[in-house]
Structure formats: structure tokens, C-alpha cells
Enzyme design. Structure first.
Site, PDB file in Angstrom:
ATOM      1  N   PRO A 193       7.029  -7.389   0.647  1.00 42.68           N
ATOM      2  CG  PRO A 193       6.134  -5.866   2.586  1.00 42.68           C
ATOM      3  CD  PRO A 193       7.270  -6.413   0.757  1.00 42.68           C
TER       4      PRO A 193
ATOM      5  CG  HIS B 113       3.036  -0.323  -5.546  1.00 42.12           C
ATOM      6  ND1 HIS B 113       2.607   0.042  -4.387  1.00 42.12           N
ATOM      7  CD2 HIS B 113       2.109  -1.920  -5.699  1.00 42.12           C
ATOM      8  CE1 HIS B 113       1.453  -0.916  -3.448  1.00 42.12           C
ATOM      9  NE2 HIS B 113       1.034  -1.782  -4.310  1.00 42.12           N
TER      10      HIS B 113
END
Length: 325
Positions: free
Chosen positions: A80, A214
Site C-alpha cells: 500500500p 513504514h
């Protein structure tokens, strides 16, 4: 270089870097603070060595695998990533709900602060715009908060943001329960680094988890994902799939992550470089490069299927000598 046919993911990235505006490039490529987590995600792969086995029949290498009831030709998926329209006009569907759990606030992304990303004309964050009437071209309030110079200023920004702010109050006890009540999709938690949190993910009913920092964009002092992976695999014990994200640039990186126990890997920035290079064809170029490299790595290592990749094929340097993991 722009007219060359790229043969590595790094080559695709180099072309993308030539084409993207600086503020877009900084948004995608940069990490938090000194960007050491971004670098570790890559360099820690280099500390792992593959110990090949020879004289094995590797004439037919099978890179397919199963994940959450589906068979895939590769153990590689697309992570994503936000605001893909900055590099391409395309769109994508989904079959699972991925909850990013490592972003109660945005990390201190210095390059983004120095070169703020303002969406070009015609682009907006659809979910925020529909709920809160975000004006075209304006940065989100969450990015405004990242620039707060004092606690007082941060408090004032948070007060003005209201419900637009990233929620910093999500908990294990309520979040997954709420999602389960409101969706029939698989629930995958992205941003797990602590083995204790992996255990909690299983306890509270997550269908899978993604080991991720992340892309180094949140806590710069966090470990690389390849460092964190073995402990998480050990505590999960195959009760749910462990998906790996962070630093994959070579097929050999995929091999190493699988050898440490990952069931599947994701690539984020490389797919964005592919979009900037040649849209959907560029993404396919990236995936094809990784497939060829993974298949070749497997053959050279003496492995014919994904299920047989394990820690026995890995070594690391310890005191100047190769040691077992």
C-alpha cells in the site's frame, strides 16, 4: 538513460528520479530525521549471505506460493502506497483491508518539510475531500502538524483539525473488533516490529500481519525490517501469514526474507518508480525483474520451490567468519 531498457530495479529508480519533481521525489523517497532506518532497510540485507547447494536438479524452478487462500505466481505483492496519481493516472482494486498501525502521527520527515508536497491541480485526497471539504492543492492537516514548532502550536493545529487528524487513540481492544464488525474483508495489520505486538495481532483476530517500519518514514531509530523479522516469525509460529515489507530491491532480497520465515513480501517504492517510468508497463517491468532475479537466485542456490527456502541457506558475518543464523 531515459531511453534505455532497465534491467534492475535500481535502474528503474534512476529513471524515475530524473522525471519526478523534487517535492514529489522527496515525498516518496525520504525517510524520517537522519533517514538511517531507510538506509538500514537496504544495508542489513547485505549482512546476510546465501550459502548455495550444488548438484541438485534445478531445471524447473517454481516461484508460486499461496497466501490467504489464493495462489500467486510469485511471493511478491505491491505494498500500500499513498497518492499514486502523483506518478500515474491508474487505479487498483482490493480484496483485503490493510490497517496501518504505526502512524498515530507522521514521522519527522525533514525533506518533506523543506520541500512541501502540494498536490498539483486536479488531484485531491478523495476520502478527506468528501468528508471535510479539503480544498484542491492544499496539504493535509496532518502534514501541517508535522511542521509545528512548539507544543502550543501543535495543540492549536490539533484543535483545528478535529476528526481530520490521524487517530492517536486506536487500541488493541477496540480497533480490530470494530473493523471485524464493519467488513467481511481479511484484516491485515501493517507496521508490526515488536514480537509482542505480533502475538497481540493473533490474539485479537488479525488475518495476517506485515512486518514494516513504514519504509523508514516514521521512527528513524526503529530496527530494519529484516532485523525484526526472525523474532516475529518465531513468536507467530505460522498461526497467521507473516508478510515482509521494506528494502526489497533484488530477487536475492526476496530469497533472504523468505529464508528468515516470511510467507510473502511487498514492494512499495519500486512500484512507484515503475509507475513514473512507464505506468502499468513500468510496474510490470519491476515485477518481471524481481521474478527473473528470484528464479535465478533459487536455481543458483539449489532450490526448486518457495516452500524449501529456509534458514539453512543463510549465513551472516560474525567475528569475520560466516555463521549460521
Amino acid at each position: 538513460m531515459a531511453n534505455e531498457i532497465p534491467i534492475t530495479v535500481e535502474h528503474v529508480e534512476a529513471i524515475a528520479r530524473q522525471r519526478l519533481p523534487k517535492n514529489v521525489l522527496d515525498y516518496y523517497a525520504s525517510g524520517a530525521d537522519d533517514q538511517t532506518a531507510v538506509k538500514r532497510n537496504r544495508t542489513d540485507f547485505d549482512r546476510l549471505y546465501i550459502l548455495p547447494r550444488v548438484l541438485r536438479d534445478v531445471a524447473k524452478v517454481d516461484t508460486s506460493t499461496r497466501l490467504l487462500g489464493h495462489t500467486y505466481p510469485l511471493p511478491i505483492g505491491i505494498a500500500p502506497t499513498a497518492m499514486q496519481k502523483l506518478v500515474s493516472g491508474g487505479a487498483a482494486g482490493y480484496e483485503a483491508l490493510v490497517l496501518t498501525v504505526d502512524t498515530p502521527v507522521l514521522g519527522n520527515r525533514l525533506n518533506e518539510r523543506l520541500n512541501p508536497l502540494v498536490l498539483p491541480k486536479g488531484l485531491k485526497l478523495a476520502n478527506i475531500a468528501s468528508l471535510y471539504g479539503q480544498k484542491e492543492g492544499n496539504p493535509t492537516s496532518n502534514r501541517t502538524l508535522m511542521n509545528a514548532r512548539s507544543a502550543k502550536e501543535a495543540t492549536e493545529i490539533l484543535r483545528a483539525m478535529g476528526d481530520q487528524a490521524h487517530s492517536a487513540s486506536l487500541t488493541w481492544g477496540e480497533t480490530i473488533k470494530f473493523l471485524r464488525q464493519n467488513t467481511s474483508l481479511k484484516i491485515i495489520l501493517k507496521g508490526i516490529l515488536a514480537p509482542e505486538d505480533a502475538d497481540l495481532a493473533i490474539e485479537h483476530g488479525a488475518d495476517a500481519l506485515i512486518v514494516s517500519n513504514h519504509g523508514g518514514r516514521q521512527l528513524d531509530s526503529a530496527p530494519s525490517t529484516i532485523q525484526a523479522l526472525p523474532e516475529i516469525v518465531a513468536i507467530v509460529r505460522r498461526r497467521i501469514p507473516v508478510i515482509f515489507d521494506g528494502g526489497i530491491r533484488r530477487g536475492s532480497d526476496v530469497f533472504k526474507a523468505l529464508a528468515l520465515g516470511a510467507d510473502f513480501v511487498l514492494v512499495g517504492r519500486p512500484t512507484l518508480w515503475g509507475l513514473a517510468f512507464d505506468g502499468r508497463n513500468g510496474v510490470e517491468t519491476v515485477i518481471n525483474i524481481l521474478e527473473r532475479e528470484l528464479s535465478r537466485t533459487m536455481a543458483l542456490s539449489g532450490v526448486v520451490n518457495i516452500q524449501n527456502i529456509n534458514q539453512a541457506f543463510l549465513r551472516h558475518l560474525e567475528g569475520g567468519r560466516l555463521s549460521k543464523i
